[in-house]
Motif scaffolding. Sequence first.
Motif, PDB file in Angstrom:
ATOM      1  N   LYS A  31       0.822  -1.202   0.000  1.00  0.00           N
ATOM      2  CA  LYS A  31       0.000   0.000   0.000  1.00  0.00           C
ATOM      3  C   LYS A  31       0.861   1.260   0.000  1.00  0.00           C
ATOM      4  O   LYS A  31       0.598   2.214  -0.742  1.00  0.00           O
ATOM      5  CB  LYS A  31      -0.926  -0.008   1.217  1.00  0.00           C
ATOM      6  CG  LYS A  31      -2.229  -0.734   0.944  1.00  0.00           C
ATOM      7  CD  LYS A  31      -2.856  -1.282   2.200  1.00  0.00           C
ATOM      8  CE  LYS A  31      -3.329  -0.213   3.143  1.00  0.00           C
ATOM      9  NZ  LYS A  31      -3.925  -0.797   4.360  1.00  0.00           N
ATOM     10  N   CYS A 180      -7.388   7.066   0.632  1.00  0.00           N
ATOM     11  CA  CYS A 180      -7.893   6.072  -0.316  1.00  0.00           C
ATOM     12  C   CYS A 180      -7.185   4.748  -0.128  1.00  0.00           C
ATOM     13  O   CYS A 180      -7.816   3.692  -0.027  1.00  0.00           O
ATOM     14  CB  CYS A 180      -7.694   6.546  -1.750  1.00  0.00           C
ATOM     15  SG  CYS A 180      -8.709   7.967  -2.134  1.00  0.00           S
ATOM     16  N   THR A 181      -5.841   4.803  -0.045  1.00  0.00           N
ATOM     17  CA  THR A 181      -5.120   3.532   0.027  1.00  0.00           C
ATOM     18  C   THR A 181      -5.295   2.857   1.382  1.00  0.00           C
ATOM     19  O   THR A 181      -5.369   1.631   1.449  1.00  0.00           O
ATOM     20  CB  THR A 181      -3.632   3.730  -0.273  1.00  0.00           C
ATOM     21  OG1 THR A 181      -3.224   4.973   0.257  1.00  0.00           O
ATOM     22  CG2 THR A 181      -3.373   3.710  -1.750  1.00  0.00           C
ATOM     23  N   LEU A 183      -7.910   3.184   3.637  1.00  0.00           N
ATOM     24  CA  LEU A 183      -9.263   2.780   4.018  1.00  0.00           C
ATOM     25  C   LEU A 183      -9.873   1.767   3.061  1.00  0.00           C
ATOM     26  O   LEU A 183     -10.637   0.913   3.474  1.00  0.00           O
ATOM     27  CB  LEU A 183     -10.180   4.011   4.102  1.00  0.00           C
ATOM     28  CG  LEU A 183      -9.912   4.968   5.250  1.00  0.00           C
ATOM     29  CD1 LEU A 183     -11.052   5.948   5.388  1.00  0.00           C
ATOM     30  CD2 LEU A 183      -9.734   4.220   6.563  1.00  0.00           C
ATOM     31  N   PHE A 184      -9.535   1.869   1.778  1.00  0.00           N
ATOM     32  CA  PHE A 184     -10.296   1.074   0.812  1.00  0.00           C
ATOM     33  C   PHE A 184      -9.635  -0.248   0.436  1.00  0.00           C
ATOM     34  O   PHE A 184     -10.286  -1.123  -0.097  1.00  0.00           O
ATOM     35  CB  PHE A 184     -10.608   1.905  -0.422  1.00  0.00           C
ATOM     36  CG  PHE A 184     -11.403   3.135  -0.075  1.00  0.00           C
ATOM     37  CD1 PHE A 184     -12.332   3.104   0.958  1.00  0.00           C
ATOM     38  CD2 PHE A 184     -11.215   4.334  -0.747  1.00  0.00           C
ATOM     39  CE1 PHE A 184     -13.063   4.228   1.310  1.00  0.00           C
ATOM     40  CE2 PHE A 184     -11.949   5.462  -0.400  1.00  0.00           C
ATOM     41  CZ  PHE A 184     -12.867   5.407   0.623  1.00  0.00           C
ATOM     42  N   PHE A 185      -8.344  -0.415   0.690  1.00  0.00           N
ATOM     43  CA  PHE A 185      -7.721  -1.703   0.382  1.00  0.00           C
ATOM     44  C   PHE A 185      -7.189  -2.357   1.653  1.00  0.00           C
ATOM     45  O   PHE A 185      -6.225  -1.845   2.234  1.00  0.00           O
ATOM     46  CB  PHE A 185      -6.577  -1.521  -0.611  1.00  0.00           C
ATOM     47  CG  PHE A 185      -7.012  -0.858  -1.881  1.00  0.00           C
ATOM     48  CD1 PHE A 185      -7.709  -1.563  -2.843  1.00  0.00           C
ATOM     49  CD2 PHE A 185      -6.751   0.481  -2.075  1.00  0.00           C
ATOM     50  CE1 PHE A 185      -8.119  -0.935  -3.991  1.00  0.00           C
ATOM     51  CE2 PHE A 185      -7.169   1.121  -3.235  1.00  0.00           C
ATOM     52  CZ  PHE A 185      -7.853   0.413  -4.200  1.00  0.00           C
ATOM     53  N   PRO A 187      -7.847  -2.510   4.923  1.00  0.00           N
ATOM     54  CA  PRO A 187      -7.429  -1.603   6.009  1.00  0.00           C
ATOM     55  C   PRO A 187      -6.966  -2.384   7.235  1.00  0.00           C
ATOM     56  O   PRO A 187      -7.517  -3.453   7.539  1.00  0.00           O
ATOM     57  CB  PRO A 187      -8.693  -0.813   6.315  1.00  0.00           C
ATOM     58  CG  PRO A 187      -9.805  -1.687   5.867  1.00  0.00           C
ATOM     59  CD  PRO A 187      -9.297  -2.461   4.699  1.00  0.00           C
ATOM     60  N   HIS A 260     -16.968   0.633  11.267  1.00  0.00           N
ATOM     61  CA  HIS A 260     -16.593  -0.501  10.423  1.00  0.00           C
ATOM     62  C   HIS A 260     -16.768  -1.779  11.212  1.00  0.00           C
ATOM     63  O   HIS A 260     -16.619  -1.787  12.441  1.00  0.00           O
ATOM     64  CB  HIS A 260     -15.146  -0.389   9.953  1.00  0.00           C
ATOM     65  CG  HIS A 260     -14.169  -0.609  11.043  1.00  0.00           C
ATOM     66  ND1 HIS A 260     -13.543  -1.797  11.270  1.00  0.00           N
ATOM     67  CD2 HIS A 260     -13.739   0.211  12.027  1.00  0.00           C
ATOM     68  CE1 HIS A 260     -12.746  -1.707  12.306  1.00  0.00           C
ATOM     69  NE2 HIS A 260     -12.837  -0.496  12.800  1.00  0.00           N
TER      70      HIS A 260
END
Lengths: 377, 377
Positions: A31, A180-181, A183-185, A187, A260
């Motif tokens: 990431k 973006c990196t 939270l979305f991949f 985490p 989450h």
Amino acid sequence: EKRKFQVSLSPIVSFVQKNKDSIKKIIHCIKVGSALVLVSLVYFVDPLCKEVGDDNAMWAIMTVVVIFEFHAGATLGKGFYRGIGTVLGGGLGCLAAILGEQVGGIGNPFIVGVSLFIFGGAATYARLIPNIKKRYDYGVMIFILTFNLVSVSGLREENVMEIARERLMMIVMGFAICICTTLFFFPAWASDEIHNSMVSRFEDLASSIEGCVEEFFRLAGDKENQSVHPIASFRNCISVLNSKAKDESLVNFAKWEPWHGKFGLFHPWEKYQKIGEVLREVAAIILSLKGSLNSSKEPLQALRESIKEPCEAASSSLAWTLRELGESIKKMRRCQSEPFIVPRLKLARQGLSQVMSPFKLGKHDTAEGLAIACFVF
Amino acid sequence: EKRKFQVSLSPIVSFVQKNKDSIKKIIHCIKVGSALVLVSLVYFVDPLCKEVGDDNAMWAIMTVVVIFEFHAGATLGKGFYRGIGTVLGGGLGCLAAILGEQVGGIGNPFIVGVSLFIFGGAATYARLIPNIKKRYDYGVMIFILTFNLVSVSGLREENVMEIARERLMMIVMGFAICICTTLFFFPAWASDEIHNSMVSRFEDLASSIEGCVEEFFRLAGDKENQSVHPIASFRNCISVLNSKAKDESLVNFAKWEPWHGKFGLFHPWEKYQKIGEVLREVAAIILSLKGSLNSSKEPLQALRESIKEPCEAASSSLAWTLRELGESIKKMRRCQSEPFIVPRLKLARQGLSQVMSPFKLGKHDTAEGLAIACFVF
């Protein structure tokens, strides 16, 4: 056909299960690598770069490198503080620069210097206050840095506001890439980590209580193997004892993490700290039993035999209580066996007080009190 | 005349004595302020600034803001790692940039991107390894940052080497300013702090042992005041228990500090960590006595009275031992009363084993063992 596929996959799955931690780390590295490449795209793509100015694009890179942390919450928090620090520092720096310009001449550097000294000193003092240091240290540092850079460059360049605006834009861009990196991949949530570490800590303490009591009576039985176990059983306790700093930072990060999984937005993170505190005390008590293991060289065999049974019963019910509590925290439900715990502990205590061993009594009682305290959760 | 002067000065002196800590902090703030002003002189003085380039001068400011820490050792260490990180990252970045240039065309950004991804990922993985994180985290971060900046700016500017050289020069300048201000004006040594905290920890533990035993027997006497003291006596223990993280960082800083005062260049700082570890165990044992204070609700008055005297003797000799050891560390000499300590503790232990209280015996024995372990120092 499908089955064959499953067979060929199963070693991979078991490998993933085993090395969960290192895989998480590797994902984090990938990431970071992609975020760095992404942010460098600003340089690669020409028109964008010309617009923002060459040395301002640097700020986006710097933001990514500095902000990107292992836990999603840490990244969010750092980014937020960086933003606040930059805006505040930049604003005040602009004011100082403009004030200096209005005075003009030799007064300009003088005013800037004095304001630097005052604000720098004050912010540094703030960094030394423990509570601020714990949570806002990074933000305050960025404040000093931005204030200094902006106010000083006002001495040489005309368009301070322009510079400040562009840099802020680049920082926001860097922050956006980080978000973006992270939270979305895949985490890595600090909340998950603290939750799981709490649960496993209960388990660890339970097994050290058992191991300790077992050790105590095994020692009485056969002396020759005595130097094998003792230390291993206590290592868990020591690691629980030293967990304070890590807990604190994880809780701070977890507070930043959005809704989450099973955690709501207002999950009571402070309670984790309290539970950690209680568990550290339990660990201290267990650790103190080490003394009794090492010390009683004279084998009071008869005395020991007489207290063996109730002690073992007490230790097993204590361990059972701890495991039960850990389980209830893991599943985040009210402990179902609540009505059973207290009577069981009371029974164990009674058994102990009958043999009147003040040493054991003292210790187990507290652990019981603490276990009951855990109930508040 | 002179006496009058002394009189007018004495309140100031006593004030300084009382608020030593906050005065140290204020001095630190003043130092940071002056370092910031000093480094901004680069901007103020025109010819210097033209030579190094405008946006490179920024690096000196950044270095000062980021590196300047409260303890002299921390500043030195951070500066050193920053230097190493910059040189390594800059060197590799230059290589990547030159390689990319040789390939040319679309291959240039591709090569830079791939090398960024690889080095960035690898360095990030290094940051996740606990041992590296503890000591070199900052250096590795700077490595990533510099590598990224240098390799990427190679895409757009020709004179990469020139830029790298100038930035390094500015960083060295910033570092030099930091060194001058930290080391030469009222330096705050991490070594002093850890040394003094060790000494005061011995004192704290000694007084908590005394307070605890006193409490135990006072409780037997008059029950009504029982809720006043107990917690205060253990707060010291808890703070000792939680001291690990702080110790570690202080020791790391202290290693960086040059010869000064009573500390030689090769002062055995690791021993402080070991002593801290032992003291934490002692604190855990004392803390576990809390259990016995709270638990024994049934006043076994007779039993208590019978063990009162030897217990008090034991606790006082333990406290004396701890104070003696603390004193010897403070003065950095071999404990002079060494020949007296062991017999005294043995005597106390004998007194205890005579009353055959397994509970007390267990506890005191360990503390004794630990105290003897302290002798290695």
